[in-house]
Design a protein around this motif. Sequence first.
Motif, short mmCIF file in Angstrom:
data_model
loop_
_atom_site.label_atom_id
_atom_site.label_comp_id
_atom_site.label_asym_id
_atom_site.label_seq_id
_atom_site.Cartn_x
_atom_site.Cartn_y
_atom_site.Cartn_z
N ALA A 101 0.84 -1.19 0.00
CA ALA A 101 0.00 0.00 0.00
C ALA A 101 0.87 1.24 0.00
O ALA A 101 1.84 1.35 0.74
N GLY A 102 0.50 2.21 -0.84
CA GLY A 102 1.18 3.49 -0.84
C GLY A 102 2.44 3.55 -1.64
O GLY A 102 3.02 4.62 -1.81
N SER A 103 2.88 2.42 -2.19
CA SER A 103 4.11 2.45 -2.96
C SER A 103 3.82 2.87 -4.39
O SER A 103 2.82 2.47 -4.97
N SER A 104 4.70 3.70 -4.97
CA SER A 104 4.50 4.15 -6.34
C SER A 104 5.19 3.23 -7.33
O SER A 104 5.22 3.52 -8.51
N ALA A 105 5.78 2.15 -6.86
CA ALA A 105 6.45 1.21 -7.74
C ALA A 105 6.34 -0.17 -7.12
O ALA A 105 5.94 -0.33 -5.96
N THR A 106 6.68 -1.17 -7.93
CA THR A 106 6.69 -2.53 -7.40
C THR A 106 7.69 -2.63 -6.27
O THR A 106 8.84 -2.24 -6.41
N GLU A 107 7.24 -3.18 -5.13
CA GLU A 107 8.09 -3.22 -3.95
C GLU A 107 9.18 -4.27 -4.09
O GLU A 107 10.31 -4.07 -3.64
N GLY A 130 -2.53 0.92 -3.02
CA GLY A 130 -1.27 0.80 -3.73
C GLY A 130 -1.45 1.26 -5.16
O GLY A 130 -2.55 1.28 -5.70
N MET A 131 -0.35 1.64 -5.80
CA MET A 131 -0.45 2.14 -7.16
C MET A 131 0.20 1.16 -8.10
O MET A 131 1.36 0.84 -7.97
N ASN A 132 -0.59 0.69 -9.06
CA ASN A 132 -0.05 -0.17 -10.08
C ASN A 132 0.43 0.68 -11.24
O ASN A 132 -0.35 1.32 -11.92
#
Length: 574
Positions: free
Chosen positions: A169-175, A360-362
Amino acid sequence: MPSSPEEPSTSGEGEQGNSEEARGDVPSASDPSASTEKEPSADAPGVSSATLGAVQEPQRLHPLTLLLRVGQSLPALFVILLPTLQNPSSENVFSVVFSLLYGLVALPAIVLQYLRFSYRITPKQIVIQKGVLKRQNRSIPIERIQNIQIEENLVARLLGLAKVTIETAGSSATEGSLEYVSTSDAHDIRRAVRSFQHRGAADADEADGEEGETTGEELFSMALPHVLLSGAFRFSLLYIALVFSAFQLVDPEIIVQRVLRSQGRIDQITEAMAAHPGLSILASIIAAGVLGWISGILIHLARYYNFQLWLDGDKLRKRHGLFTVTEGTIPLKKVQALILRTNPLMRAFGWYELEVQTVGMNVDEQGHRVVAPFAQYGDVLSLARRIRSFELPDAFGNVSPITIRRRFVRYSMALAAVLVPSAYFWPTDWWMPGGLALPWWGFTLIPFVLGWAVLQYRNHDYAVRDDGLYIRRGVLAHYLWIIPTEKHHVFHTTATIFQRRLDLKTLFVDTAGAATFAYPEVIDLPADEAEEQLDRLYGRFQTLYRARIEAATGAPDTRLDEEERPQLPVAEDS
């Protein structure tokens, strides 16, 4: 699971994290007493981390990853060798030298990257260690993981491999990304993460069934004719990028000489275009439209082939793809907004696309996740209500009609900024219909600019209800945003220098995971109305927020004296 490599070194960034783990934060498989003392799995009697799928020892990627990565590097090698392939002479010896240097650098780098990459899964986190010159030790908490996505492209499927991407959640890229593991390991990883998140044997059994394709209630699916029909309503300019990319690799003059001039047709085409310029422009537009239409069908076929969506407990699960098969889940509680999207052609026939905005951002989907690529309006609403209950307002309010004037002036100024310099520098020996430089004729588009501004006004309205904010906006891409009240995060109004002169404002409600492109906002409201709606939205959010806080803590507000504040439970051994 793949064989365990030796424990990677812990230099650089990862040194501290590894040291903490080595001190016992993450117990080893050889110390079962430690693994049952504080790990979440100990909360479930009779369920150990091993049975839930923990991988305590560092694991390497599948060995065939080396083969795939070498294959991925071949296009770059082909580009370097292209001059030699086109003209095999001694003048292009440098491309051969560069190719050898590329091979001497790329191949060892691929092997080193493979050897220096490892991962392991504990009941608390996924630990990924990678890097050759710069070591990285990434720890992804299990409870923060929102989605484990499994991708299988065509070559990987033939080799029985899959790529696992981890999103939080909340990440702008794949973790995190595991590229590649075996298909069975990919499903084991996802099952293990879900088991640890649920922390129970029953949930573990539930997760065990995730690998099957029929788990849960099927909400939506698309057969092949349905997928092809959806592509027929789309338009893509991808082929233009492909053509320009091809021109970067091959000299277009060679193609012309070999294909057209050799058959004596280029002169005929040139003469026909010169004799009928209008017809040539029309033919070019039709050709571009046909190619764009075919491209849209092919892209949709590759992306949404065999699309299936299930409701599996508290999450949505979907699977689709022709060459690259993608599987992923969307937790219902992470859905921030529902988005119905269409275009004028689809709208004329009642077709819509349903997307959800998640925390989260896909990156691949610009912050939104498609849950129904192509369905009739009624079916989309029914499906949306399975995700989130709502009732569409009977009436929407319009923005200020002054927005037509403001948009018309803005677009006209932008058009003039392009046409005037073009006309000034237009060569006199180029096409000058009617004795005027061609760019001057661009000002005949002014009536269309006015029409465009009117269309934008007519397609932009909103409604504020107790259960949320509803916004409709857009002409070519028309959106309907449904934003529940409890998902609102930030409220504000803005006014540009031009809006201030016209006493207008833009109302904006931010939510978690909102995209930076095509986000919900009400543009050009009368200033008083914008402030009134802002207070109304904020008041309803505060009412809901206080009610939930009181229900959860027994207190009407979290701003309490220290002795009155709810306290988190404290472990007895602390």
